[in-house]
Design a protein around this motif. Structure first.
Motif, PDB file in Angstrom:
ATOM      1  N   ARG A 170       0.832  -1.206   0.000  1.00 40.10           N
ATOM      2  CA  ARG A 170       0.000   0.000   0.000  1.00 40.10           C
ATOM      3  C   ARG A 170       0.869   1.261   0.000  1.00 40.10           C
ATOM      4  N   SER A 221       0.000   7.038   1.723  1.00 37.81           N
ATOM      5  CA  SER A 221      -1.080   7.976   2.032  1.00 37.81           C
ATOM      6  C   SER A 221      -2.279   7.759   1.119  1.00 37.81           C
ATOM      7  N   LEU A 222      -3.438   8.147   1.610  1.00 39.90           N
ATOM      8  CA  LEU A 222      -4.645   8.157   0.787  1.00 39.90           C
ATOM      9  C   LEU A 222      -4.507   9.147  -0.368  1.00 39.90           C
ATOM     10  N   LEU A 263      -3.635   7.311  -3.425  1.00 40.02           N
ATOM     11  CA  LEU A 263      -4.800   6.585  -3.940  1.00 40.02           C
ATOM     12  C   LEU A 263      -5.785   7.538  -4.612  1.00 40.02           C
ATOM     13  N   PHE A 264      -5.920   8.741  -4.071  1.00 42.89           N
ATOM     14  CA  PHE A 264      -6.793   9.745  -4.682  1.00 42.89           C
ATOM     15  C   PHE A 264      -6.282  10.105  -6.073  1.00 42.89           C
ATOM     16  N   HIS A 269      -1.196   8.976   8.214  1.00 39.16           N
ATOM     17  CA  HIS A 269      -1.625   8.737   6.831  1.00 39.16           C
ATOM     18  C   HIS A 269      -1.827   7.252   6.540  1.00 39.16           C
ATOM     19  N   TRP A 296      -5.388   5.598   6.886  1.00 39.18           N
ATOM     20  CA  TRP A 296      -6.403   5.822   5.852  1.00 39.18           C
ATOM     21  C   TRP A 296      -6.077   5.041   4.586  1.00 39.18           C
ATOM     22  N   SER A 297      -4.799   4.894   4.266  1.00 33.10           N
ATOM     23  CA  SER A 297      -4.410   4.061   3.128  1.00 33.10           C
ATOM     24  C   SER A 297      -4.821   2.613   3.389  1.00 33.10           C
ATOM     25  N   ALA A 338      -8.747   2.288   3.314  1.00 27.37           N
ATOM     26  CA  ALA A 338      -9.273   2.392   1.952  1.00 27.37           C
ATOM     27  C   ALA A 338      -9.153   1.065   1.215  1.00 27.37           C
ATOM     28  N   ALA A 388     -12.683   7.379   2.520  1.00 22.58           N
ATOM     29  CA  ALA A 388     -11.468   6.661   2.118  1.00 22.58           C
ATOM     30  C   ALA A 388     -11.805   5.474   1.225  1.00 22.58           C
ATOM     31  N   VAL A 425     -12.802   6.602  -2.335  1.00 27.09           N
ATOM     32  CA  VAL A 425     -11.678   7.004  -3.189  1.00 27.09           C
ATOM     33  C   VAL A 425     -11.056   5.776  -3.837  1.00 27.09           C
ATOM     34  N   TYR A 426     -10.942   4.705  -3.078  1.00 26.46           N
ATOM     35  CA  TYR A 426     -10.314   3.497  -3.619  1.00 26.46           C
ATOM     36  C   TYR A 426     -11.203   2.820  -4.661  1.00 26.46           C
TER      37      TYR A 426
END
Length: 629
Positions: free
Chosen positions: A11, A14-15, A18-19, A221, A224-225, A228, A260, A263-264
């Motif tokens: 992963r 951070s999200l 992914l965003f 961070h 949230w990653s 998600a 979160a 977004v994924y």
């Protein structure tokens, strides 16, 4: 297809990454839709779509605007706003700028808002409107670190006499500054995103708490990653063509974690936090899934029951029959699936269910928009009997469990769900049950600690990473968790018997269609009592049908007729309880328990100490003359 474990091991930090990946993968897909009320104030809202490309344009402008204001990595940007599209855009902007969001419930008073802003060291406050701006302005002398207030609502960013120059600006002005900076330095936001570390502070969520000052929960961070990817890969839960209806408070971890997962996965989310619009919005949005707290499902159940009652004795009898059929159907199918792997039911019950579906269940599903595949319930326990009813009616309520300190849910029921449990642990999360029954969790979703409170952190977070949840529960051999109660909320009567108040309260909500909130009391007493508040629309409808029209709510609940009505439901409750659990006496409260009076948290959990203190005289009256053993 790559398995979840491999995705988790690889992963991003951070999200934000992914965003960016989501925007690049589906730039023209609908990301969000949000309501714009008609200018006249009358008629339906106009729902506006927002693509992922359009979302990124605004998010990067906000991020660059914050950088232009001087916000640096891990510095806090507070967000005092109800659930609306701008909450999500600004939170993502803070994330991409490398700063950390401090969440503030919009109904938090000025004093506590100032405490959160001060305790977090927030440099910028993003305020929804003039009311939120006024709170900061009232306490400005106590907030020397607060350099700017950015106001979302058009026309409310009005400087006042005494404000430092540039202290107040609008969100539009912030985005304009951001776009100007991006014109000069096109990669300024990307550079911040590339520099993000997994252990860097991303979010500071202040728990509303049931006692004392709120505590700031530090979530990096990486949490949230992790969340998600886990949520986005749960079997059969989320799909790219889903439409989520998001109304939950985004200042609460339950609401925030949903952003979160979205977004994924990349599905559409309809955003509108106005709770009084939920019933109106559902047929318009027609969600395929949504998340809610148990109180929403309880209100729907009570509303359906009351409408059936108002339709006359015959209609109410059909409804009661349909409720029992739904519960029998759900229990039988779930039990059979657990034993045989097939959710079969006997032919006779199947035939009854088909009739009840035409008469009752189909209308209920239509009220949810007609496409609801699943609903997730969290933040508090859902009464199993209410869960079984919805399951039998074709509305699958998947209960989950988690805390702010675990970045939201750590458990969620799979598609093969079991009503009354909170499901199985997420991949990558370790769970064990201590000797006293307390649930302990360890994994990438666990907080770093409480902000500035090392001693409190040490009380719940062991050096090897095990977090003490404070909840009592049991794990089945195949990993389904059942929550019994909060460890600190267990009641021990003077006779030495333990009572789980939440269990009794949940059972009462399942049998009484008029209840709004109930508190069971009995610690160190020789019997249990209850404080009960009633759902105002439901009991007032009943009152009009029984000759009590013209009376206020307080007057209605004080009548002997209503006391006898509720007494009948208390007796029904007691029939299914152990002797030491039974409610010997109760009192009806002159108003409902609510957030405004501090009796409920913003996620609608009961603040037991507050309620018991507020109604101490009523409690003492119920024990007057009794012998305390």
């Amino acid at each position: 297809m790559t398995d979840t474990q491999t995705l988790l091991e690889n992963r991003p930090p951070s999200l934000a990454t992914l965003f960016l990946q989501r925007v690049e993968a589906t730039p023209d897909a609908e990301a969000y839709r949000y309501p714009i009320p008609p200018a006249s104030g009358e008629g339906p809202d106009d729902w506006q779509p927002l693509t992922w490309r359009e979302t990124a344009d605004r998010v990067f402008a906000i991020a660059a605007g914050l950088i232009d204001l001087g916000v640096r990595p891990e510095e806090r940007v507070a967000l005092a706003c109800s659930t609306r599209i701008e909450w999500i855009l600004t939170d993502l902007g803070v994330l991409c700028a490398g700063a950390a969001t401090t969440t503030v419930y919009p109904n938090t008073n000025a004093e506590e808002t100032a405490f959160i802003l001060s305790d977090s060291g927030s440099r910028v406050l993003i305020a929804e409107d003039a009311a939120q701006l006024a709170k900061a302005r009232e306490q400005r002398e106590e907030l020397p670190e607060l350099a700017h207030v950015v106001v979302i609502k058009d026309g409310d960013a009005t400087p006042a006499e005494g404000d430092p120059e540039g202290w107040v600006l609008s969100l539009a002005e912030l985005e304009k500054r951001g776009r100007a900076l991006l014109d000069e330095r096109p990669n300024v936001v990307r550079e911040c995103m590339d520099a993000l570390r997994s252990d860097q502070l991303a979010t500071l969520i202040y728990t509303s708490g049931t006692t004392g000052r709120p505590k700031g929960v530090r979530l990096p961070h990486d949490t949230w990653s992790y969340m998600a990817i886990v949520i986005g890969n749960l079997d059969g839960i989320l799909f790219p063509d889903d439409v989520q209806y998001l109304w939950l408070p985004l200042s609460h971890v339950f609401g925030k974690v949903l952003t979160a997962g979205q977004v994924y996965v990349g599905h559409t989310t309809a955003v509108d936090g106005r709770q009084d619009k939920i019933i109106e919005n559902l047929p318009v949005v027609r969600p395929t899934y949504m998340c809610a707290v148990p109180r929403i499902f309880e209100k729907v159940y009570n509303g359906v029951a009351q409408r059936a009652r108002a339709g006359g004795a015959a209609k109410y009898k059909i409804f009661r029959w349909a409720v029992e059929v739904a519960r029998d159907y759900a229990k039988t199918s779930q039990d059979n699936f657990r034993r045989t792997g097939t959710a079969s039911v006997p032919m006779g019950l199947r035939a009854k269910h088909a009739v009840a579906d035409k008469l009752v269940y189909a209308k209920l599903r239509e009220a949810f928009g007609g496409r609801l595949r699943a609903a997730v319930s969290g933040a508090a326990a859902l009464a199993p009997e209410i869960g079984y009813f919805f399951a039998g009616a074709g509305i699958n309520i998947l209960e989950g469990y988690g805390l702010t300190e675990t970045s939201g849910p750590g458990f969620l029921n799979p598609v093969e769900y079991r009503t009354g449990t909170v499901g199985k642990a997420f991949p990558g999360l370790e769970v064990r049950v201590a000797e006293d029954g307390e649930i302990l969790m360890r994994g990438p979703s666990i907080m770093q600690g409480y902000h500035g409170l090392p001693e409190l952190t040490e009380q719940v977070l062991e050096s090897d990473g095990w977090f003490h949840t404070g909840d009592i529960g049991e794990l089945s051999p195949d990993g389904y968790l059942t929550i019994t109660d909060r460890k600190k909320d267990l009641i021990k009567t003077s006779g030495g018997k333990y009572v789980a108040p939440a269990e009794v309260e949940g059972q009462f909500k399942a049998v009484c269609p008029f209840v709004s909130n109930i508190l069971v009391h009995g610690a160190d007493r020789n019997y249990c009592t209850a404080l009960i508040s009633l759902d105002e629309p439901t009991i007032m409808d009943w009152a009009r049908e029984h000759g009590l029209e013209g009376k206020s709510y307080a007057e209605v609940v004080a009548t002997e007729e209503v006391r006898e009505l509720i007494d009948g439901y208390v007796r029904r409750l007691n029939e299914g309880l152990q002797r030491w659990q039974t409610i010997k006496k109760f009192r009806l409260l002159p108003r409902d328990m609510d957030v405004e009076h501090g009796e409920l948290t913003p996620s609608l959990k009961l603040k037991r100490p507050v309620v018991e203190r507020e109604y101490k005289d009523l409690l003492e009256d119920m024990y007057a003359g009794s012998r305390e053993d």
